[in-house]
Design an enzyme around this catalytic site. Structure first.
Site, PDB file in Angstrom:
ATOM      1  CD  GLU A   1       3.613  71.733  -7.567  1.00  0.00           C
ATOM      2  OE1 GLU A   1       2.846  70.774  -7.668  1.00  0.00           O
ATOM      3  OE2 GLU A   1       3.263  72.904  -7.746  1.00  0.00           O
ATOM      4  CB  SER A   2       9.468  73.873  -6.337  1.00  0.00           C
ATOM      5  OG  SER A   2       9.784  73.244  -5.103  1.00  0.00           O
TER       6      SER A   2
END
Lengths: 265, 307
Positions: A60-61
């Site tokens: 998700e980063s």
């Protein structure tokens, strides 16, 4: 969850190792997988090192196509960035979920209920909780939008509960048809992997049921550690044990320090 | 070309008590903590946060008792655990919360940046993120697509007063570059009414123009530029330095107890007069040990032994 190698498992295999191996086997080669911190990361690395080398790992980063050389402390760890195919932002990574590009996601939680709904927000009253947990993050997005969801939790009665105290991430909500009515995508949760068993969901009622028990674990022991009435699959087998090669990869290459799979004996 | 370079003290003085702030950074990286320490030093209070995952900012400000309410999706110290100061603030009823998913809160920022009043999204539907409300007057509304009838949620645009973003390098006009993943920086900058950039280094605009693909913010989005080397410490900065894990572990141990955390604040935030005094206190030897390997962009793997 016990970190002691050997407890309740034959051949000195830890329960975390059985969990990681069972989770890895859920990934099919070539799939795009959305990966969270901890055992899911170990499972994803193992899948890539064994039957699913073409799996694409998304974090998700904003890290896409990671090919990590060593275990990361979390999804934001820059060790994941070294050698990945695309470095982008959080919105792009999560848009891949809503766009329908993610085949499989993995999540843990403080609580799971019989419909596979997860709580990672709070214990007690929402505004004045007994325990404030970290919050959804991408969990709700993964549970709402990934094609398949695999849940990984330690098997304890206080975790597998009749009703989550806060419904952060949708499983099947309140039963058949609820995901569709809410406009959610994907099949919903397909597996729950614990340190005692692998569970799935009854196709008709969408309630959790026991599919396989890990080597050395009885059906009764699993039921006793579950906080609700667990359905039973028509036949309950034994979770295939980790192969020698899988165990070797986990211990020597993927998690040599035993951070997630337990301490060395 | 405008010269937007300002001092840390000056830009923090321009932020009023009660401001609605959004901060850059993700997990243990590129978090504008030099500015956060100055916010605490200057006594800023009653702050509101519009957050995605700025765990270090939230926990520092919560531990100093400076935040009133937070809309966010996740605060978690990877490798350490949940944010103790923040959690305690919520459990004691001192901080009001409104929970979102990552995609939902980011979509609110995207809507603001696109200049539209709302965006349709898919997640959050059917869960307590919709049913159990916090302080927000309008969080999200279920809606049927006017073309197909498909159920979606509408989330309203969110416009924080100020975005505080830490970048790798910027020119004096504010053109800003980041190496590595960018988290939510671009969306935050377009949503906020004012943007303060803190940067590892101020460079000539020819440096920016030599690698335009690294630019996350063109200058017209940026109102002020503050040069603060090691400005993300103890979080890391890709291609500059690694997170300072020993410092983080000490912080985390202190954060379990309000008195111990008060001592941490006295020693590391309120004690040092400014960012340079803070860096002197951390020490040159430790800072240099965190430096990135130029080839990898992070400190050498298997050799992360900063003292």
């Amino acid at each position: 969850m016990s970190a002691n190698r050997g407890e309740g498992a034959p051949n000195g295999v830890t329960r975390q190792e059985i969990m990681a191996v069972a989770a890895a086997r859920e990934i099919r080669n070539g799939e795009v997988a959305f990966i969270g911190t901890g055992l899911p990361m170990v499972a994803a690395y193992l899948a890539k090192a064994t039957h699913a080398p073409d799996t694409v790992l998304v974090f998700e980063s904003g890290i896409v196509g990671a090919k990590p050389k060593e275990l990361a402390t979390g999804v934001g760890d820059l060790r994941l960035l070294v050698g990945c195919v695309k470095s982008t932002g959080l919105y792009y990574a999560l848009s891949l979920l809503q766009g329908g590009f993610i085949d499989i996601g993995f999540l843990g939680a403080a609580e799971v209920d019989q419909y596979g709904n997860l709580n990672s927000t709070s214990i007690g009253d929402y505004q004045r909780p007994t325990v404030r947990l970290p919050g959804s993050g991408g969990a709700n997005d993964i549970g709402s939008l990934a094609q398949r969801l695999v849940i990984m939790v330690p098997h304890e009665p206080r975790r597998l509960v009749p009703r989550v105290q806060y419904l952060t991430t949708p499983g099947f909500l309140d039963g058949p048809g609820a995901r569709e009515r809410a406009g959610l995508r994907g099949e919903g949760p397909t597996r729950v992997i614990t340190d005692l068993a692998v569970l799935d969901f009854d196709p008709a009622s969408k309630r959790m049921r026991l599919a396989t028990v890990h080597p050395g674990v009885t059906v009764e022991a699993v039921e006793a550690r579950t906080g609700f009435a667990l359905l039973r699959a028509p036949t309950i087998g034994e979770t295939p044990p980790p192969s020698a090669e899988e165990v070797r990869l986990l211990r020597e290459r993927i998690d040599p320090e035993g951070i997630y799979i337990g301490q060395k004996a | 070309m405008a010269d937007k370079v300002r001092s840390l003290q000056e830009v923090v003085a321009s932020i009023p008590d009660g401001a609605n702030l959004t901060f850059g950074g993700f997990a243990a990286y590129f978090t504008p903590l030099a500015l956060v320490r100055e916010l605490i030093r200057q006594g800023k209070r009653e702050l509101e946060m519009t957050s995605v995952a700025e765990c270090w900012v939230a926990d520092y400000l919560a531990g100093a008792g400076r935040i009133r309410r937070v809309r966010f999706s996740n605060f978690m110290f990877e490798g350490l655990g949940r944010c103790q100061n923040f959690a305690r603030g919520v459990e004691r009823g001192e901080i009001e919360v409104e929970d979102y998913s990552h995609f939902a809160i980011t979509s609110r920022l995207v809507a603001a940046g696109l200049g539209v009043p709302f965006l349709p999204i898919k997640p959050m539907a059917g869960t307590d993120l919709m049913r159990t409300r916090g302080f927000e007057a309008e969080k999200a509304r279920p809606f049927a697509c006017p073309f197909t009838g498909e159920p979606v949620l509408l989330v309203p645009a969110a416009r924080p007063d100020v975005a505080v973003l830490h970048v790798a390098r910027a020119d004096r006009d504010g053109n800003s570059q980041l190496f590595g993943y960018t988290a939510v920086v671009e969306e935050q900058a377009r949503a906020a009414q004012r943007v303060i950039v803190t940067t590892e280094e101020v460079v000539e605009d020819t440096v920016i123009r030599a690698q335009p693909e690294l630019t996350v913010l063109p200058s017209f989005l940026v109102d002020a530029v503050v040069e603060v080397p090691f400005g993300a410490h103890p979080t890391g900065m890709y291609r500059y330095y690694d997170p300072h894990f020993e410092f983080m572990r000490d912080y985390y141990a202190a954060s379990r107890d309000p008195a111990a955390f008060r001592a941490h604040l006295e020693e590391w935030v309120l004690g040092p007069a400014d960012h340079w005094a803070y860096l002197r206190k951390v020490g040159l030897r430790r800072l240099l040990a965190l430096r990135s390997d130029p080839g990898l962009g992070i400190a050498r793997m298997h050799a992360r032994t900063a003292t």
